[in-house]
Design a protein around this motif. Sequence first.
Motif, PDB file in Angstrom:
ATOM      1  N   PRO A 302       0.808  -1.225   0.000  1.00  0.00           N
ATOM      2  CA  PRO A 302       0.000   0.000   0.000  1.00  0.00           C
ATOM      3  C   PRO A 302       0.843   1.279   0.000  1.00  0.00           C
ATOM      4  N   LYS A 303       2.104   1.170   0.329  1.00  0.00           N
ATOM      5  CA  LYS A 303       2.965   2.359   0.380  1.00  0.00           C
ATOM      6  C   LYS A 303       3.923   2.428  -0.805  1.00  0.00           C
ATOM      7  N   ILE A 305       6.478   0.793  -1.692  1.00  0.00           N
ATOM      8  CA  ILE A 305       7.891   0.795  -1.273  1.00  0.00           C
ATOM      9  C   ILE A 305       8.717  -0.019  -2.270  1.00  0.00           C
ATOM     10  N   ILE A 307      10.912  -2.227  -2.557  1.00  0.00           N
ATOM     11  CA  ILE A 307      11.593  -3.202  -1.690  1.00  0.00           C
ATOM     12  C   ILE A 307      12.857  -3.798  -2.350  1.00  0.00           C
ATOM     13  N   CYS A 345       6.827   1.956   5.858  1.00  0.00           N
ATOM     14  CA  CYS A 345       6.203   0.634   5.983  1.00  0.00           C
ATOM     15  C   CYS A 345       5.231   0.619   7.174  1.00  0.00           C
ATOM     16  N   ILE A 346       3.989   0.164   6.918  1.00  0.00           N
ATOM     17  CA  ILE A 346       2.988   0.107   7.993  1.00  0.00           C
ATOM     18  C   ILE A 346       2.866  -1.306   8.572  1.00  0.00           C
ATOM     19  N   LYS A 347       3.774  -2.181   8.144  1.00  0.00           N
ATOM     20  CA  LYS A 347       3.896  -3.547   8.693  1.00  0.00           C
ATOM     21  C   LYS A 347       2.647  -4.389   8.456  1.00  0.00           C
ATOM     22  N   CYS A 348       1.990  -4.172   7.338  1.00  0.00           N
ATOM     23  CA  CYS A 348       0.776  -4.942   7.037  1.00  0.00           C
ATOM     24  C   CYS A 348       1.106  -6.394   6.686  1.00  0.00           C
ATOM     25  N   GLN A 350       1.722  -7.775   3.732  1.00  0.00           N
ATOM     26  CA  GLN A 350       1.340  -8.248   2.381  1.00  0.00           C
ATOM     27  C   GLN A 350       2.547  -8.759   1.606  1.00  0.00           C
ATOM     28  N   CYS A 351       3.631  -8.007   1.708  1.00  0.00           N
ATOM     29  CA  CYS A 351       4.838  -8.341   0.950  1.00  0.00           C
ATOM     30  C   CYS A 351       5.393  -9.704   1.346  1.00  0.00           C
ATOM     31  N   ARG A 362       9.673  -6.891   6.621  1.00  0.00           N
ATOM     32  CA  ARG A 362       9.410  -5.769   7.537  1.00  0.00           C
ATOM     33  C   ARG A 362      10.625  -5.496   8.431  1.00  0.00           C
ATOM     34  N   LEU A 365      13.435  -4.015   6.379  1.00  0.00           N
ATOM     35  CA  LEU A 365      13.235  -2.598   6.039  1.00  0.00           C
ATOM     36  C   LEU A 365      13.623  -1.690   7.208  1.00  0.00           C
TER      37      LEU A 365
HETATM   38  S1  SF4 Z   1       4.615  -4.615   5.335  1.00  0.00           S
HETATM   39 FE1  SF4 Z   1       5.292  -4.870   3.220  1.00  0.00          FE
HETATM   40  S2  SF4 Z   1       3.455  -4.495   1.978  1.00  0.00           S
HETATM   41 FE2  SF4 Z   1       3.032  -3.664   4.009  1.00  0.00          FE
HETATM   42  S3  SF4 Z   1       3.661  -1.518   3.866  1.00  0.00           S
HETATM   43 FE3  SF4 Z   1       5.422  -2.654   4.635  1.00  0.00          FE
HETATM   44  S4  SF4 Z   1       6.616  -3.107   2.815  1.00  0.00           S
HETATM   45 FE4  SF4 Z   1       4.556  -2.556   2.096  1.00  0.00          FE
END
Ligand code: SF4
Length: 384
Positions: A302-303, A305, A307, A345-348, A350-351, A362, A365
């Motif tokens: 969502p951000k 990033i 990666i 990174c919002i630590k969701c 998904q990646c 996470r 990062l």
């Molecule tokens: S946890 Fe992964 S998918 Fe979610 S914001 Fe961070 S880098 Fe992006």
Amino acid sequence: MKEQMFGFGCMRLPILEKGRPETFDYDKIESLFDAFLARGFRYFDTAYTYHGYECEKAVRRTLVERHKREEFELATKMPLRDFKDAEDLEAIFEEQLTNCGVDYFDYYLMHNMGLNVYEKCRQYDVFHFVKKKKEAGKILHTGMSFHDTPELLEKILEEYGDCLDFVQLQINYVDMDQPNVRGRECLAVANRFGKPVTVMEPCKGGTLVNIPEEAEQLMKAYAPDASAASWAFRYAASQPGVARVLSGMNSMEQVQDNCDTFSSFVPLNAEEEEIIRKVTEIINANTAVPCTACAYCTHDCPKNIAIPQYFALYNSIMRTTGSFSSQVGYYFNLVHAGHGKASDCIKCGQCEKACPQHLPIRELLEKVTVKFESGGFFPTRAKK
Ligand code: SF4
Ligand code: SF4
């Protein structure tokens, strides 16, 4: 026979604009494909999702529409994360035939099989879906690309082995015993079930082309003219049960060098294997993040990033003892091109669900953040 051992991977075809995978450099792709065919090779590996879902169409334009069907073999893949239900499987398959401009696929794989999609694949019985397509003459050989544990591979082959003619595995000399890949054990499982193996990532996303100088010197001392890539390909192709090795090529030098390797292929001898063992130790000691730059992790971030690019820059910094201002400059450019910073990174998570290497993205990062965004390196006027 040797010509059948080598395939052209289309995940990283030449593009015109960095960061925009759909901006194909068609002229260059045509010249690379033509050179590959002219050397007697014929296997091309694409996928529904490559290059922002545009790769199959690019292959149609540059290969299918310019060469007779019997001159090449085409492999593509069902996107296991993307399909919604049984109807969607059918719709995607038909779309792929149209995208590629063919009546049948020589090879068809379930893409990126792993624990995260396995239950879904069982629910919609993707295995028998591809088997039935083979029975209908729309697929000549069925397979799956696999990025998970040997235990899961064994379970799938026990349960659905009759639906699979081959498996595609990540085999390269640094990943054979890495706990996040376990290439040697996966290969042993495939061998036990008698499934020929197609190798993906033999150069680990290019990592084994530019190796540390100390490692390169070991190779050069033994074979001054052999490229680091040729060592990686010969290693992969020398493994038991390996039928084919893929390489994503985007320059004529790579095409010619790799075709040379396979035209006169000889397996590694004992002395060369020992050199590879030493080189592996050196590379592992110099690689902070074993990312292959496949970019699967970025699709749902969502951000936005960047990666893989951040991990490549981080690895580069960790290898250097001098100034790393140029890496910081690249980082800054990526952020200003619209990507989120590592600290955004919002630590969701998904990646991490999408990462075939099972990397703790996470956590990594956070390390990138410390390197690039502290110490006054990062310009304060950056947008995100
Ligand atoms: S946890 Fe992964 S998918 Fe979610 S914001 Fe961070 S880098 Fe992006
Ligand atoms: S972090 Fe994982 S998914 Fe992302 S580019 Fe690297 S290997 Fe691929």
